[in-house]
Design a protein around this motif. Sequence first.
Motif, short mmCIF file in Angstrom:
data_model
loop_
_atom_site.label_atom_id
_atom_site.label_comp_id
_atom_site.label_asym_id
_atom_site.label_seq_id
_atom_site.Cartn_x
_atom_site.Cartn_y
_atom_site.Cartn_z
N TRP A 259 0.86 -1.22 0.00
CA TRP A 259 0.16 -0.13 -0.01
C TRP A 259 0.85 1.16 -0.14
CZ3 TRP A 259 -5.40 0.01 -0.15
CH2 TRP A 259 -6.20 -1.45 -0.01
N ARG A 260 0.29 2.47 -0.15
CA ARG A 260 1.07 3.53 -0.21
C ARG A 260 1.59 3.89 1.09
NH1 ARG A 260 0.30 9.10 -0.65
NH2 ARG A 260 1.53 10.17 -2.17
N ASP A 261 1.05 3.68 2.16
CA ASP A 261 1.40 3.80 3.42
C ASP A 261 2.38 2.73 3.87
OD1 ASP A 261 -0.15 1.35 4.11
OD2 ASP A 261 -1.37 2.58 5.14
N THR B 82 8.54 7.56 -5.62
CA THR B 82 9.35 8.35 -4.33
C THR B 82 8.00 8.78 -3.35
OG1 THR B 82 9.11 10.48 -5.46
CG2 THR B 82 11.25 9.08 -5.73
N GLY B 83 6.81 8.92 -3.92
CA GLY B 83 5.70 9.24 -2.97
C GLY B 83 5.35 8.04 -2.21
N ALA B 84 5.67 6.70 -2.17
CA ALA B 84 5.23 5.82 -1.36
C ALA B 84 6.11 5.73 -0.24
CB ALA B 84 5.30 4.57 -2.14
N ALA B 85 5.39 5.18 0.77
CA ALA B 85 6.16 5.34 2.22
C ALA B 85 7.35 4.11 1.98
CB ALA B 85 5.26 4.81 3.43
N GLY B 86 7.19 2.97 1.23
CA GLY B 86 8.03 1.86 1.35
C GLY B 86 9.14 2.16 0.07
N SER C 62 -0.80 2.07 -4.05
CA SER C 62 0.74 2.61 -4.32
C SER C 62 0.70 2.87 -5.94
CB SER C 62 1.78 1.77 -3.97
OG SER C 62 1.56 0.37 -4.27
N LEU C 63 1.27 4.00 -6.23
CA LEU C 63 2.09 4.47 -7.51
C LEU C 63 3.20 3.45 -8.00
CD1 LEU C 63 1.41 5.74 -10.34
CD2 LEU C 63 2.83 7.84 -9.12
#
Length: 622
Positions: A407-409, A528-532, A486-487
């Motif tokens: 996930w994005r987070d 780069t915007g994803a937490a992972g 996520s992107l």
Amino acid sequence: MTPTPPLQPLLDDAVIALEAPTQVWSDAAGRMGIAPIHGIYHGDVRHVRSVELSVDGTELESISCSSPDPRLVAFTDVLRGIDDGSADPKVRMDRERRVTAGSFAETIRIASHLDAPVSVGVTVRLQPDFTPMQQVKAGETAQTPWTWDDGVCRGGDASFVVSATAARVIRDGDVLVLRWEATVPRRGSVELHWELVMDDPTLVVAAAPPTADLSHEPVPADPRATRWLAQASADLDALRLVLPTHPDDAFYAAGAPWFFTLFGRDSLWAARLALRTDPTMAASTLRVLARLQGTTTDPSTAEAPGKIAHELRNGALSLPNEGVHLPPLYYGTVDATPLWVCLLADARDAGMAEQEVRDLLPSLRAALAWMTEHGAASGSGFIDYVDETGHGLANQGWKDSGDSIQWRDGRLAEGPIALSEVQAYAYEAARRGAELLDALGEPGAAELREWAADLRRRFRDAYWVTTPEGRYPAIALDAHGAPVDSLTSNIGHLLGTGLLDPDEEQACAELLVGPSLSSGYGIRTMSTGAAGYWPLSYHGGSVWVHDTAIALHGMLRSGLDDHAEKVALQLLDSAEGFDYRVPELQSGDTRVPGGRPVPYPAACRPQAWSAAAAVVCAQALR
């Protein structure tokens, strides 16, 4: 100090010579045994761990290393300890290391510009090993016991014969010693030669005859594109394999060092990306995989009727560091089956004979049936996967590491997982499969088109998400049918498949070349915007050449030529940074003016689908 657990060997600064299924790794000075990856391998066994060369009375000072061909590496040293002490080196040693399938040969030439003869004692010390490749990959150092009898060194099923012209060969403890006493004439030279011939009767693959030369593909004036095609052509030729039962049907081994074998997804994508220059490879790859196509339901191997295999080895694969234990023939791939159908359609368009296509009709029908009737194992209506054994691949798309679907987070998605690109492959496969059935005068096309249209409608309802980075298809649906937001680079695989409308393709292409996904050397696997995100994460921020090339391939098919050119130029800059042998993947660090791409230190190279990317890049830059 705290003991370090076994770690996978790093590869980025090692030198390789190869002809599948044989490979040799050393450092740039020709020394073998210093780094964990070093050694002489045949199939999935390292036959020799180290090779130590010495010349009496002098150090070996390396000044050159070159590899004019994947099968050949040349090294040059100066031998100043037996020189006359003047400023110009007058005694040199040149080594030519040559690899062919099943053999390793080295020629040592010592040349002198001195006015008097020079006596030289030359010693080569070999350490037999016979460690399985999977143990090398896991960083384990245990050595298999070996015997030496009448010139044959044997460890388990594997063996090699060593020969050395004019040398004495003896066993000395845990090494074999080759010793020459020679005289270098005044202003002359002397040549010494030794060779290993290896055998492993358990091998399930064998070397293939030569292939087409991809460097003949028309390219733009940019000489870098020409150089990349030439290197890619040579590497793909060295990666060709066959199954011994069908020596006329070749396929590309996935890559060195770990994957010198048949991989359904990798071999299909490599053949597809290189299709314009070698359509015969597509046809033979299709036949090889059709012969291994699933016929029964077996959770222990992930086999299912009509399913295309993932991986073939001569024995079970165990990677304890990763909790993976796979059978010799493993079907744990969710995307190879629709990709097989897509490649068959593309190969027919490229000139594959109608009878050859018709011969594969039973496999085509079986693949389509798996896709439309059995692929949605969870009942979600979308093609998905879950490992039922607990020791297979947790993720069964091309991003097959355990943490690749996030996930994005940063939370890991819960399976069964339905990847977005797999739905795109399936949509394209259903429509192209319908075209094939129509062309062959076979029934069933209407039902396939109806299935594809329904998939397309449901995909639009289920997958699209909106986040601060924009609106785009999620990487996957999780076990609850929720879109994992996520992107990622996966959206690039949707382009050109027909699953998206033109405006949706345009929006995805803008994201792919935008700052959060584009590193300047290709497309990041995760934004780069994803937490992972981490630039050295295997699938969570790195750049894979083939992944970027698939997006480029889709842009070309969608008519997004400006985006395609931008991506192709980034790939070309990356290829230049790696001296045109592009690795499996590289870091996702943002490009710095005047800099170079940062290696992912454990990346395989050469890798078949990375090499095949050169063809698609050339198409975009003409």
